[in-house]
Scaffold this active site. Structure first.
Site, PDB file in Angstrom:
ATOM      1  N   GLY A  43       0.816  -1.209   0.000  1.00 37.61           N
ATOM      2  CA  GLY A  43       0.000   0.000   0.000  1.00 37.61           C
ATOM      3  C   GLY A  43       0.849   1.257   0.000  1.00 37.61           C
ATOM      4  CB  SER A  44       0.017   4.700   0.907  1.00 42.42           C
ATOM      5  OG  SER A  44      -1.000   4.791  -0.068  1.00 42.42           O
ATOM      6  CB  THR A  45       3.845   1.468   3.946  1.00 44.11           C
ATOM      7  OG1 THR A  45       3.920   0.303   3.117  1.00 44.11           O
ATOM      8  CG2 THR A  45       2.670   1.341   4.901  1.00 44.11           C
ATOM      9  CG  ASN A  84      -4.508   5.619   1.233  1.00 40.80           C
ATOM     10  OD1 ASN A  84      -5.710   5.487   1.186  1.00 40.80           O
ATOM     11  ND2 ASN A  84      -3.717   5.239   0.247  1.00 40.80           N
TER      12      ASN A  84
END
EC number: 3.4.16.4
Length: 635
Positions: A327-329, A635
């Site tokens: 994901g956005s990590t 997010n």
């Protein structure tokens, strides 16, 4: 008549025959006597050493002395794995006249369940040399010992021996990190050194116990004993003491491990915390866990089947084998990659209308904020977790450069030094897709990779390791579990460590750090509520990983989905920014947004490590997390 008598009796001939027969008998006697004397001389003189050795073996027996397994401690000296005295049932087959009858009697006396009888019989056949006892049963109960004592006269070759048995005081929360020992099976028996493992009945099966088996096991000893005709020991003639296994001090902090396990609160997920400068793993939790002590003595069939069939997969080590879309990590790592490739600069601004389109394609790749964030530079893209910025970045870099740059952070590789069973997960590439599906790579798949979706899969350990590299400003220090073996400190520089990430401009690290800090402290930060009241500067990045793909015009609604179809919540963090002492990766399966369900857990871990106060109150952390659940979008 006279002539007739002479014909009937010939005295001369009879005497001659008698003498001949006597001579032949004498020759036979002499020959037999000579043979007997020769045989006696051969046995007593020529073969004297051979037969006196055999005679001595009938009287003197060499018995193995198993070593004491090394203990395992946490970094502060708290005991994580110890050895407790117990009574085991042993059997020497050579002393048993009727093995089947003896086993049947033991099954009756011990009141074994039907499903355990076959395994009991199988263990009676596992040994490496004559007169070596086989371990039939461990951790006997007092009632069982009493039954065996009363029937000892009926059980030749069966003994009850006092031995040390592995015990894990914090079995459940450390079950995956420590692993466990178990009985040596037939396959392992065929590969082990029969001399060093003589008399040893347990071996490391998973985790640290498996990786450091050679260190923890030690060296077997032996003793020479005199026995009587029935095999009973009369006296000890000599011995070579076994060498105990080395004690192992881990980098794990028991209190941090406990906190991480309690923070997950039974939810499926993982928390990994690393000290960036040294690579020492401070906590590595996979939840739910299991009672590893049950595997030491041999778990029963029904209980093992229940664990295997448990829908929450307690036997699965999510920390090193769980594979999740990041994901956005990964946006701070992609920002570094874009700077290194020269695709972006810190000041480059894009306009976000709420979506991205490939040239000539009508499909819209949407930002999580459907109306868009407007003008977005690199720092703000991290703070607000803007998807459109990274769609654009991924498209301009291309999958080849993305793969190369993300591999440098450890994605798609095994990053741990002494982490047994670690998965490499997946950093996709053209070559991988061609080999896996026999298909070309499509531009739209690069766009998905740009926000940590699509084929990209990471483990929690990889995320924590990459965050530690980011905290170190590109310096790679390989994560490790062992701090000391015996009294010897382990080296920090380990073999096969990846190369450092070097940027043309060191100030670029500060720009990415600033964006990561604003995630928690900025007015638009996705985890700004988590950053309230921080006593130190902290950088972080939230992430939400889709379990299934949405259609072009579909909107995600967690309330309408089954719990196991909801998004995974992720968060990575490092602190303090000036001199990072901890890097954390949190994944909570099907929990929803990372900024609400994972960020608070990462902060609690950082607070516990950096602040001198008592550990954070778990109940308060849960309450804060729940209160933010409906307050923070995105997010």
């Amino acid at each position: 008549m006279r002539d007739r008598r002479q014909v009937l009796k010939n005295t001369h001939q009879e005497v001659r025959i008698f003498r001949l027969r006597s001579l032949l008998a004498l020759l036979v006697v002499v020959a037999l006597t000579t043979t007997l004397m020769g045989r006696l001389a051969y046995l007593q003189v020529t073969q004297h050493e051979v037969y006196i050795t055999r005679s001595e073996k009938n009287r003197v027996r060499v018995e193995p002395l198993p070593p004491t397994r090394g203990l395992i401690y946490d970094r502060n000296g708290q005991l994580l794995a110890e050895n407790r005295p117990t009574y085991n049932l042993m059997l020497v087959r050579e002393r048993v006249e009727d093995l089947d009858a003896t086993l049947n009697l033991l099954v009756e006396l011990l009141a074994l369940p039907e499903e355990g009888v076959e395994a009991f019989r199988e263990r009676s056949r596992q040994r490496t040399r004559p007169y070596q006892p086989a371990l039939l049963m461990s951790d006997l109960k007092e009632e069982q010992i009493a039954h065996l004592a009363l029937n000892r006269h009926r059980l030749p070759g069966v003994e009850v021996e006092a031995q040390l048995l592995r015990y894990y005081p914090d079995a459940e929360m450390l079950s995956h990190a420590l692993g466990y020992v178990g009985r040596i099976n037939a396959e392992e028996l065929a590969t082990l050194d029969p001399g060093n493992y003589a008399g040893t009945h347990f071996i490391g099966k998973t985790g640290v116990e498996r990786f450091y088996e050679d260190v923890l096991h030690g060296q077997a000893g032996l003793r020479k004993v005199e026995t009587n005709a029935r095999g009973r020991v009369l006296r000890e003639l000599g011995r070579t003491d076994p060498v105990p296994g080395e004690n192992l001090t881990l980098t794990i902090d028991r209190d941090m491990q406990k906190l991480a396990y309690e923070l997950l609160d039974g939810r499926r997920g993982s928390i990994v915390a690393i000290e960036p400068a040294s690579g020492e793993i401070l906590a590595m939790v996979s939840a739910p866990g299991f009672d590893s002590n049950r595997f030491v003595t041999g778990i029963d069939v029904a209980s093992y089947q229940a664990l295997q069939e448990d829908i929450d997969l307690p036997l699965f080590n999510r920390a090193i084998r769980g594979q999740y879309p990041p994901g956005s990590t990964i946006k701070p790592f992609l920002a570094i990659a874009g700077l290194a490739e020269g695709v972006i600069t810190p000041n480059r601004v894009i306009n976000d209308p709420g979506y991205f389109q490939l040239p000539g394609d009508t499909r819209r790749y949407r930002n999580w904020l459907r109306w868009g964030h407007g003008r977005v530079d690199m720092e703000r893209s991290i703070e607000v977790s803007n998807n459109t910025y990274y769609y654009t970045l991924a498209h301009e870099m291309g999958i080849d450069s993305l793969h190369e740059r993300m591999t440098a952070f450890g994605f798609g590789q095994r990053v741990g030094h002494d982490v047994f069973g670690e998965s490499a997960a997946l950093m996709p590439s053209r070559e991988w897709k061609r080999g896996r599906f026999n298909q070309p790579w499509y531009p739209g798949e690069t766009i998905s990779v740009g926000i940590g979706q699509g084929y990209w899969q990471v483990t929690p350990l990889q995320l924590a390791a990459a965050t530690a590299v980011l905290a170190n400003r590109g310096k790679w220090v390989k994560p490790r579990m062992a701090k000391r073996i015996g009294d010897h400190e382990q080296e920090t520089v380990l073999p096969d460590t990846l190369g450092d990430i070097v940027l043309d401009n060191e100030a670029w690290w500060d720009k990415v750090f600033s964006g990561a800090e604003k995630v928690l402290s900025g007015s638009e930060g996705t985890a700004r509520r988590t950053g309230v009241g921080l006593d130190y500067r902290m950088g972080g990045k939230s992430g939400t990983a889709q379990v299934f793909s949405l259609g072009q015009d579909q909107r995600y609604d967690a309330d309408e989905l089954a719990e196991r179809l909801r998004d995974h919540a992720l968060f990575v963090a490092f602190a303090p920014l000036e001199d990072p002492q901890i890097a954390v990766a949190v994944i909570v399966e099907n929990a929803g947004g990372g900024s609400t369900h994972a960020a608070h857990l990462a902060r609690a871990m950082s607070d516990a490590w950096l602040l001198d106060d008592e550990a954070p109150d778990v109940e308060e952390v849960r309450e804060e997390m729940e209160s933010d659940n409906a307050s923070v979008a995105g997010n």
